[in-house]
Scaffold this motif. Sequence first.
Motif, PDB file in Angstrom:
ATOM      1  N   ILE A   9      -0.252  -0.774  -9.141  1.00  9.42           N
ATOM      2  CA  ILE A   9      -1.003  -0.703 -10.399  1.00  9.42           C
ATOM      3  C   ILE A   9      -1.515  -2.106 -10.722  1.00  9.42           C
ATOM      4  O   ILE A   9      -0.746  -3.059 -10.761  1.00  9.42           O
ATOM      5  N   GLY A  10      -2.835  -2.211 -10.926  1.00 15.36           N
ATOM      6  CA  GLY A  10      -3.458  -3.525 -11.035  1.00 15.36           C
ATOM      7  C   GLY A  10      -3.777  -4.083  -9.661  1.00 15.36           C
ATOM      8  O   GLY A  10      -3.738  -5.295  -9.433  1.00 15.36           O
ATOM      9  N   ALA A  11      -4.131  -3.180  -8.734  1.00 11.77           N
ATOM     10  CA  ALA A  11      -4.313  -3.556  -7.331  1.00 11.77           C
ATOM     11  C   ALA A  11      -5.493  -4.501  -7.114  1.00 11.77           C
ATOM     12  O   ALA A  11      -5.562  -5.167  -6.084  1.00 11.77           O
ATOM     13  N   GLY A  12      -6.405  -4.572  -8.087  1.00 13.33           N
ATOM     14  CA  GLY A  12      -7.568  -5.432  -7.927  1.00 13.33           C
ATOM     15  C   GLY A  12      -7.305  -6.894  -8.224  1.00 13.33           C
ATOM     16  O   GLY A  12      -8.160  -7.745  -7.946  1.00 13.33           O
ATOM     17  N   GLY A  13      -6.140  -7.211  -8.792  1.00 10.45           N
ATOM     18  CA  GLY A  13      -5.821  -8.603  -9.105  1.00 10.45           C
ATOM     19  C   GLY A  13      -5.585  -9.430  -7.855  1.00 10.45           C
ATOM     20  O   GLY A  13      -5.157  -8.912  -6.819  1.00 10.45           O
ATOM     21  N   GLU A  14      -5.839 -10.731  -7.960  1.00  6.20           N
ATOM     22  CA  GLU A  14      -5.743 -11.605  -6.785  1.00  6.20           C
ATOM     23  C   GLU A  14      -4.377 -11.539  -6.127  1.00  6.20           C
ATOM     24  O   GLU A  14      -4.261 -11.368  -4.900  1.00  6.20           O
ATOM     25  N   MET A  15      -3.311 -11.657  -6.898  1.00  5.63           N
ATOM     26  CA  MET A  15      -1.971 -11.689  -6.325  1.00  5.63           C
ATOM     27  C   MET A  15      -1.585 -10.329  -5.758  1.00  5.63           C
ATOM     28  O   MET A  15      -0.955 -10.238  -4.702  1.00  5.63           O
ATOM     29  N   CYS A  16      -1.965  -9.279  -6.466  1.00  4.92           N
ATOM     30  CA  CYS A  16      -1.626  -7.936  -5.995  1.00  4.92           C
ATOM     31  C   CYS A  16      -2.378  -7.603  -4.712  1.00  4.92           C
ATOM     32  O   CYS A  16      -1.832  -6.953  -3.813  1.00  4.92           O
ATOM     33  N   ARG A  17      -3.627  -8.062  -4.586  1.00  8.05           N
ATOM     34  CA  ARG A  17      -4.377  -7.822  -3.344  1.00  8.05           C
ATOM     35  C   ARG A  17      -3.661  -8.456  -2.156  1.00  8.05           C
ATOM     36  O   ARG A  17      -3.564  -7.847  -1.075  1.00  8.05           O
ATOM     37  N   VAL A  18      -3.147  -9.673  -2.347  1.00  5.99           N
ATOM     38  CA  VAL A  18      -2.403 -10.319  -1.274  1.00  5.99           C
ATOM     39  C   VAL A  18      -1.137  -9.535  -0.952  1.00  5.99           C
ATOM     40  O   VAL A  18      -0.795  -9.315   0.223  1.00  5.99           O
ATOM     41  N   ALA A  19      -0.420  -9.105  -1.982  1.00  6.93           N
ATOM     42  CA  ALA A  19       0.800  -8.324  -1.757  1.00  6.93           C
ATOM     43  C   ALA A  19       0.504  -7.070  -0.945  1.00  6.93           C
ATOM     44  O   ALA A  19       1.267  -6.714  -0.032  1.00  6.93           O
ATOM     45  N   CYS A  35      -4.323   1.429  -7.445  1.00  2.11           N
ATOM     46  CA  CYS A  35      -4.837   1.831  -8.754  1.00  2.11           C
ATOM     47  C   CYS A  35      -5.342   0.614  -9.517  1.00  2.11           C
ATOM     48  O   CYS A  35      -4.701  -0.438  -9.532  1.00  2.11           O
ATOM     49  N   ASP A  36      -6.471   0.799 -10.180  1.00  2.00           N
ATOM     50  CA  ASP A  36      -7.027  -0.269 -11.002  1.00  2.00           C
ATOM     51  C   ASP A  36      -7.974   0.353 -12.017  1.00  2.00           C
ATOM     52  O   ASP A  36      -8.533   1.431 -11.783  1.00  2.00           O
ATOM     53  N   ASN A  43     -12.901  -1.951  -2.981  1.00  2.00           N
ATOM     54  CA  ASN A  43     -13.621  -1.581  -1.750  1.00  2.00           C
ATOM     55  C   ASN A  43     -13.465  -2.617  -0.639  1.00  2.00           C
ATOM     56  O   ASN A  43     -13.194  -2.255   0.522  1.00  2.00           O
ATOM     57  N   PRO A  44     -13.630  -3.932  -0.912  1.00  2.00           N
ATOM     58  CA  PRO A  44     -13.427  -4.901   0.175  1.00  2.00           C
ATOM     59  C   PRO A  44     -12.005  -4.871   0.734  1.00  2.00           C
ATOM     60  O   PRO A  44     -11.804  -5.026   1.945  1.00  2.00           O
ATOM     61  N   LEU A  45     -11.014  -4.666  -0.134  1.00  2.00           N
ATOM     62  CA  LEU A  45      -9.636  -4.600   0.315  1.00  2.00           C
ATOM     63  C   LEU A  45      -9.417  -3.370   1.197  1.00  2.00           C
ATOM     64  O   LEU A  45      -8.787  -3.456   2.260  1.00  2.00           O
ATOM     65  N   LEU A  46      -9.921  -2.234   0.783  1.00  2.00           N
ATOM     66  CA  LEU A  46      -9.776  -1.014   1.581  1.00  2.00           C
ATOM     67  C   LEU A  46     -10.359  -1.192   2.965  1.00  2.00           C
ATOM     68  O   LEU A  46      -9.814  -0.688   3.957  1.00  2.00           O
ATOM     69  N   ALA A  47     -11.466  -1.925   3.058  1.00  2.00           N
ATOM     70  CA  ALA A  47     -12.112  -2.132   4.356  1.00  2.00           C
ATOM     71  C   ALA A  47     -11.256  -2.990   5.287  1.00  2.00           C
ATOM     72  O   ALA A  47     -11.387  -2.891   6.521  1.00  2.00           O
ATOM     73  N   ARG A  48     -10.380  -3.812   4.718  1.00  2.00           N
ATOM     74  CA  ARG A  48      -9.537  -4.682   5.545  1.00  2.00           C
ATOM     75  C   ARG A  48      -8.232  -4.013   5.962  1.00  2.00           C
ATOM     76  O   ARG A  48      -7.542  -4.516   6.853  1.00  2.00           O
ATOM     77  N   PRO A  50      -5.767  -0.883   7.484  1.00  2.00           N
ATOM     78  CA  PRO A  50      -5.904   0.121   8.542  1.00  2.00           C
ATOM     79  C   PRO A  50      -6.508   1.410   8.000  1.00  2.00           C
ATOM     80  O   PRO A  50      -6.165   1.868   6.909  1.00  2.00           O
ATOM     81  N   ARG A  51      -7.415   2.000   8.775  1.00  2.00           N
ATOM     82  CA  ARG A  51      -8.118   3.203   8.337  1.00  2.00           C
ATOM     83  C   ARG A  51      -7.134   4.324   8.000  1.00  2.00           C
ATOM     84  O   ARG A  51      -6.201   4.599   8.755  1.00  2.00           O
ATOM     85  N   GLY A  52      -7.340   4.935   6.848  1.00  2.00           N
ATOM     86  CA  GLY A  52      -6.509   6.054   6.430  1.00  2.00           C
ATOM     87  C   GLY A  52      -5.190   5.654   5.812  1.00  2.00           C
ATOM     88  O   GLY A  52      -4.411   6.518   5.393  1.00  2.00           O
ATOM     89  N   ARG A  53      -4.908   4.338   5.731  1.00  2.00           N
ATOM     90  CA  ARG A  53      -3.609   3.888   5.216  1.00  2.00           C
ATOM     91  C   ARG A  53      -3.571   3.873   3.689  1.00  2.00           C
ATOM     92  O   ARG A  53      -2.507   4.022   3.084  1.00  2.00           O
ATOM     93  N   ALA A  54      -4.742   3.684   3.049  1.00  2.00           N
ATOM     94  CA  ALA A  54      -4.751   3.482   1.601  1.00  2.00           C
ATOM     95  C   ALA A  54      -5.890   4.253   0.950  1.00  2.00           C
ATOM     96  O   ALA A  54      -6.945   4.495   1.560  1.00  2.00           O
TER      97      ALA A  54
END
Length: 428
Positions: A9-19, A35-36, A43-48, A50-54
Amino acid sequence: MTARKVVFIGAGGEMCRVAIERFARADGDWELVLCDIRPELLNPLLARLPRGRATARRLDLYDRADLLDVVDGAALVVLGAGPYIRTSEPVISACLEAGVPYLDFDDDVESTQHALSLADRASEAGIPVYVGCGASPGMSNVLVVDAASELDTVENIDLAWLVGDERPEVGRAVLEHLLHIAAGDCLTWENGAPVVHESYVETTTVPMGGVGEILLYETAHPEPVTLPRRYPEARRIRCVGGLDPAPFNGLARGLGLAVQRGRITVDQAVGFIQAVLHNRVNDATALRHALRGMTGQVRRGESGAGTLSRFLLASALRRTYPWRGGLLARVTGTRNGRPAVAVRRTVVSGPDSYLAGSMGSLTGTACAAFMVLALDEAGKRSGAFAPEDWADPEAFYTALERVGTPRHEIVEALVQDPSSGSRRPAPT
């Protein structure tokens, strides 16, 4: 069947993206639900990943029905949205109702105290509530436990954090937290009891790894509130921290005092800092308070006039400083009946460091490691826990490796002679 869903929750934040990215490197076939309030940021994070993981999902964490729906059946819910003083209560409440484990990297004292007060409810629900699982608090607490294990008795504990130049991008919640700790009350532990100091007034120097001796400020952080439960015999437990380059501390102090005294609003101060981070000045009133803080720092001898002049010139020329930062824990006491000091610290920092390349990488990587531990130990405990209550140092260091951290970056032991003050790295 054991649930395999992990919710952020808050997945778009800088620290959470790294986590998220670094947790995805660990073993385990997990379904990641990101979730955000603004899912397009993901979208950029999802592209990085593995496909189908998130998958990404829009969530307003204050919409209780939607929140309960998304956490239902999760193996772990990770809250990365701040400021925690506003966000943690509704998410913990939903996890208690749904009976799912919770973890965050909360660095606010008040919300940490509230979370720990829910220990009985968490036990009744049969779930763990893990709070403060980031860098500081988080990894810093683990470093304390590791250092204290060298000693027979514990007298004083210093935890230290340093954050470097992160221009231009720093999240709003981070800036609100900075203003909160740069002025006002600082609940700490002194003479074996809780006391209240003024934040950002008391100073000390510490030998930060890869940086050297640096002056830092006592700050309002959760560690001096939670660690006395494990080390009640300690005379003093304090958290010191600061920003690099040094004039940033004066800027934060000046603005924090102005907010505390009602001269400017929090929104005004945050807006001014955001403008400065983008090399703009948009508020003469806020600028006056920031300059007052920086010149006061020079008058008190906490930084030099030359340092301030170079900082202002570099800022005018839109130049930034190489990032320097990290964590340190220093514990004094006795060993074999003699005074002794044990130190643990992160080793290197900067753009070439995986662990301490930025505040986001240090916090996010530590959070990912705590997640690995929490999921490895699923079903083993219930209640509310700070990091020192449950995270074994060696297991935590191994978890940092599992999320990609090179072992040589994780921790360094420092031998200090308590009589001379001399220091040297411990033999490996």
